[in-house]
Scaffold this motif. Structure first.
Motif, short mmCIF file in Angstrom:
data_model
loop_
_atom_site.label_atom_id
_atom_site.label_comp_id
_atom_site.label_asym_id
_atom_site.label_seq_id
_atom_site.Cartn_x
_atom_site.Cartn_y
_atom_site.Cartn_z
N ILE A 1 -8.17 1.47 -16.99
CA ILE A 1 -7.90 2.88 -16.66
C ILE A 1 -8.64 3.24 -15.38
O ILE A 1 -8.07 3.82 -14.45
N GLU A 2 -9.92 2.90 -15.33
CA GLU A 2 -10.77 3.24 -14.18
C GLU A 2 -10.23 2.66 -12.87
O GLU A 2 -10.12 3.36 -11.86
N GLY A 3 -9.89 1.35 -12.86
CA GLY A 3 -9.49 0.70 -11.63
C GLY A 3 -8.27 1.31 -10.99
O GLY A 3 -8.31 1.75 -9.83
N PRO A 4 -7.12 1.37 -11.69
CA PRO A 4 -5.93 1.98 -11.10
C PRO A 4 -6.13 3.44 -10.72
O PRO A 4 -5.57 3.91 -9.71
N LEU A 5 -6.93 4.18 -11.50
CA LEU A 5 -7.15 5.60 -11.18
C LEU A 5 -7.89 5.76 -9.86
O LEU A 5 -7.48 6.57 -9.00
N GLN B 1 0.83 -1.21 0.00
CA GLN B 1 0.00 0.00 0.00
C GLN B 1 0.86 1.26 0.00
O GLN B 1 0.57 2.23 -0.71
N GLU B 2 1.95 1.26 0.77
CA GLU B 2 2.80 2.45 0.82
C GLU B 2 3.54 2.65 -0.50
O GLU B 2 3.80 3.79 -0.90
N ARG B 3 3.86 1.59 -1.18
CA ARG B 3 4.49 1.74 -2.50
C ARG B 3 3.52 2.38 -3.49
O ARG B 3 3.92 3.20 -4.33
N VAL B 4 2.24 2.03 -3.38
CA VAL B 4 1.24 2.68 -4.22
C VAL B 4 1.16 4.16 -3.87
O VAL B 4 1.13 5.02 -4.77
N ALA B 5 1.14 4.48 -2.58
CA ALA B 5 1.06 5.88 -2.17
C ALA B 5 2.24 6.69 -2.69
O ALA B 5 2.10 7.85 -3.11
N GLU B 6 3.43 6.09 -2.68
CA GLU B 6 4.61 6.78 -3.20
C GLU B 6 4.46 7.04 -4.69
O GLU B 6 4.77 8.13 -5.19
N GLU B 7 3.99 6.04 -5.42
CA GLU B 7 3.84 6.20 -6.87
C GLU B 7 2.80 7.26 -7.20
O GLU B 7 2.96 8.03 -8.15
N VAL B 8 1.73 7.32 -6.43
CA VAL B 8 0.64 8.24 -6.71
C VAL B 8 1.09 9.69 -6.63
O VAL B 8 0.51 10.58 -7.26
N ALA B 9 2.16 9.95 -5.87
CA ALA B 9 2.66 11.32 -5.75
C ALA B 9 3.08 11.89 -7.09
O ALA B 9 3.16 13.11 -7.25
N SER B 10 3.30 11.04 -8.08
CA SER B 10 3.74 11.53 -9.39
C SER B 10 2.61 12.07 -10.24
O SER B 10 2.86 12.62 -11.32
N LEU B 11 1.36 11.93 -9.78
CA LEU B 11 0.24 12.35 -10.63
C LEU B 11 0.19 13.86 -10.88
O LEU B 11 -0.22 14.31 -11.93
N GLY B 12 0.57 14.65 -9.88
CA GLY B 12 0.51 16.09 -10.04
C GLY B 12 -0.83 16.67 -9.64
O GLY B 12 -1.75 15.96 -9.24
N GLU B 13 -0.95 17.99 -9.77
CA GLU B 13 -2.14 18.71 -9.29
C GLU B 13 -3.39 18.38 -10.09
O GLU B 13 -4.44 18.07 -9.53
N THR B 14 -3.30 18.50 -11.41
CA THR B 14 -4.47 18.25 -12.26
C THR B 14 -4.04 17.32 -13.39
O THR B 14 -3.73 17.77 -14.50
N PRO B 15 -4.00 16.03 -13.13
CA PRO B 15 -3.49 15.08 -14.11
C PRO B 15 -4.36 15.00 -15.36
O PRO B 15 -5.56 15.22 -15.32
N ASP B 16 -3.71 14.69 -16.46
CA ASP B 16 -4.45 14.41 -17.69
C ASP B 16 -4.33 12.92 -17.99
O ASP B 16 -3.80 12.15 -17.18
N PHE B 17 -4.81 12.52 -19.14
CA PHE B 17 -4.87 11.10 -19.48
C PHE B 17 -3.50 10.43 -19.44
O PHE B 17 -3.38 9.25 -19.08
N SER B 18 -2.46 11.17 -19.75
CA SER B 18 -1.11 10.58 -19.77
C SER B 18 -0.65 10.14 -18.39
O SER B 18 0.25 9.31 -18.27
N ALA B 19 -1.28 10.68 -17.34
CA ALA B 19 -0.88 10.31 -15.97
C ALA B 19 -1.11 8.83 -15.70
O ALA B 19 -0.43 8.23 -14.87
N VAL B 20 -2.09 8.24 -16.39
CA VAL B 20 -2.39 6.83 -16.17
C VAL B 20 -1.17 5.96 -16.44
O VAL B 20 -0.93 4.96 -15.75
N SER B 21 -0.38 6.33 -17.45
CA SER B 21 0.79 5.52 -17.81
C SER B 21 1.85 5.53 -16.72
O SER B 21 2.74 4.67 -16.71
N ARG B 22 1.79 6.50 -15.79
CA ARG B 22 2.78 6.56 -14.71
C ARG B 22 2.38 5.70 -13.52
O ARG B 22 3.16 5.54 -12.58
N LEU B 23 1.18 5.15 -13.52
CA LEU B 23 0.72 4.32 -12.40
C LEU B 23 1.05 2.86 -12.66
O LEU B 23 0.19 1.98 -12.60
N LYS B 24 2.31 2.56 -12.93
CA LYS B 24 2.69 1.21 -13.34
C LYS B 24 2.52 0.19 -12.21
O LYS B 24 1.97 -0.90 -12.41
#
Length: 482
Positions: free
Chosen positions: A407-411, A288-311
């Motif tokens: 897309i929906e699930g990881p987001l 869970q904490e690894r997910v939280a760390e990764e989520v920090a990369s989304l930014g303030e107002t993510p666009d569709f490309s942000a999904v690709s960073r949630l590996k």
């Protein structure tokens, strides 16, 4: 190592009537443990024979190589007919092909990009609803059902779940879930079409109410399309798409059938997968904490490309789908004589493909009952997945919304884990059961603990504000994202 919960298996040999009772109560615990190792199993009844196929070569034959010879079994239609009518989920042949030609363009890559803002808003709304129950013991399936239904209505009809009609459909569907097994008695018995189908009265009543509400939304959208005022959403796209072969479009009744399956497949299955994913994260805090760390990369107002960073988050969702596939079994029917693994299979037999068993198969997966998202970065897992990862089926009948769901699930997971640290509730271990989808017998109980003050969650006009990345535990100032 504590393994994720798994339903008990029945003894190898039981009477037919006990098996039918077990099957009606729960598909999963009605099966013997040997199916987690067997390549094929034959079940004989006085009414029909069925063959459960775990052999990847047989699965490919049925789903990919010769799908026309193995159409969907009418026995599935028997259980779901009150709600789904003649939807793409239950049809075969030319009817199914026509329906897919009209539906598929709405779920192509470019259209999925267009749905991202609605998914984002639904994710933020789910986060805000959950904050009202922060630090309390809650049944998380209710939250994920609400969130998934919100996504469907926002992307399909451009209305939030709070809309009067959307809210009523959601309420009625919750009741339908509680009354409708995946298969009813008519699915087992070769009875004439004119005989009653033994559906519970509450099942028929709720299905009728849901279809009436969807009919109203669909008829209204038809009028908006005619007037040129319809929003550019999935419903409009589907209803204005002509079959490239015949030139036909869906009429209101046909569209109601399709919306019913979109709601069932897109809401019920996503809700199941999300709830189990959150439970797995709660019981594996280091993941869970690894997910939280990764989520920090989304930014303030993510666009569709942000999904690709949630590996890594995507791998968590994949692993949840492997352990708890929302649709545990798929039933086909062979139309000509076959030979499976040296056994003669007569026409009319039921061919069962079980994602539940094949995705936990002891001869295919390493440590199949272990929750291990890192397995998805190994070649062994990639090979196993090509043969035996079937949460969306495979071949021509692969779920139209598979890309949508991934897309929906990881987001939604990302938004919720960014806001909360989920903890399991002592003494409330969920027991998987299968009715419409794989859910928990008495619900999935978790405690969502806010990671920071609610005041740091402003909602902006441009799609919802977000806390700064550095405010998330293990965020921008912490260790690098996984």
């Amino acid at each position: 190592m504590t393994l994720p919960p798994k339903p008990p298996s029945r003894p190898d040999k039981v009477s037919l009537w006990r098996y039918l009772r077990l099957f009606r109560a729960d598909i999963l615990s009605a099966q013997p443990a040997r199916l987690y190792r067997a390549w094929m199993a034959e079940f004989r009844t006085p009414f029909f024979r069925s063959y459960l196929c775990n052999d990847p070569q047989l699965i490919d034959l049925v789903l990919k190589e010769r799908p026309a010879d193995f159409p969907k079994s009418d026995r599935i239609r028997e259980g779901l007919a009150p709600l789904l009518g003649n939807s793409v989920f239950v049809t075969n042949g030319e009817v199914w092909k026509r329906q897919r030609r009209i539906i598929d363009p709405a779920f192509e890559g470019g259209r999925l990009r267009d749905t991202f803002p609605a998914m984002w808003e639904a994710s933020l709304a789910a986060r805000d609803r959950l904050m009202k129950n922060a630090s309390q013991e809650i049944e998380i399936e209710q939250i994920t059902s609400h969130a998934a239904a919100d996504v469907i209505f926002r992307t399909l009809f451009s209305i939030p779940i709070e809309h009067k009609v959307a809210a009523e459909v959601f309420t009625q569907f919750r009741e339908y879930q509680r009354t409708q097994p995946l298969l009813n008695l008519a699915a087992f018995l070769p009875i004439p079409k004119w005989m009653p189908r033994f559906h519970r009265r509450s099942t028929r009543t709720t299905a009728k109410a849901i279809r009436a509400l969807i009919t109203g939304l669909t008829a209204q959208r038809m009028q908006e399309i005619a007037a040129g005022t319809a929003p550019d959403d999935l419903a409009t796209k589907i209803m204005t798409t002509a079959d490239p072969v015949t030139g036909d479009r869906f009429d209101v009744e046909e569209m109601v059938d399709q919306v019913a399956i979109f709601f069932l497949a897109g809401h019920e299955t996503s809700a199941s997968a999300l709830a189990w994913a959150l439970y797995l994260l709660a019981t594996h805090p280091e993941v869970q904490e690894r997910v939280a760390e990764e989520v920090a990369s989304l930014g303030e107002t993510p666009d569709f490309s942000a999904v690709s960073r949630l590996k890594f988050t995507r791998d968590v969702f994949r692993e949840a789908l492997r352990l708890y596939p929302p649709v545990p079994m798929m039933v086909r029917e062979n139309t000509c004589p076959e030979t499976f693994r040296g056994r003669s299979v007569a026409p009319g037999a039921q061919i069962v493909i079980s994602p539940w068993h094949v995705q936990r198969h002891e001869r295919i997966w390493t440590n199949p009952d272990v929750f291990d998202p890192d397995r998805w970065q190994t070649e062994a897992c990639r090979h196993a997945a090509r043969e035996a990862w079937l949460p969306f089926s495979a071949g021509p009948r692969v779920c139209t919304g598979a890309g949508f769901a991934m897309i929906e699930g990881p987001l939604i997971l990302a938004v919720l884990v960014q806001a909360f640290r989920f903890e399991p509730v002592a003494g409330k271990v969920p027991v998987p059961v299968a009715h419409l989808t794989v859910r928990a017998k008495d619900g999935i109980w978790l405690r969502p603990v806010p990671r920071f003050a609610f005041s740091k969650y402003p909602r902006g006009a441009a799609g919802g504000g977000r806390p700064p990345a550095s405010s998330v535990d293990g965020g921008a100032d912490g260790p690098p994202a996984a």
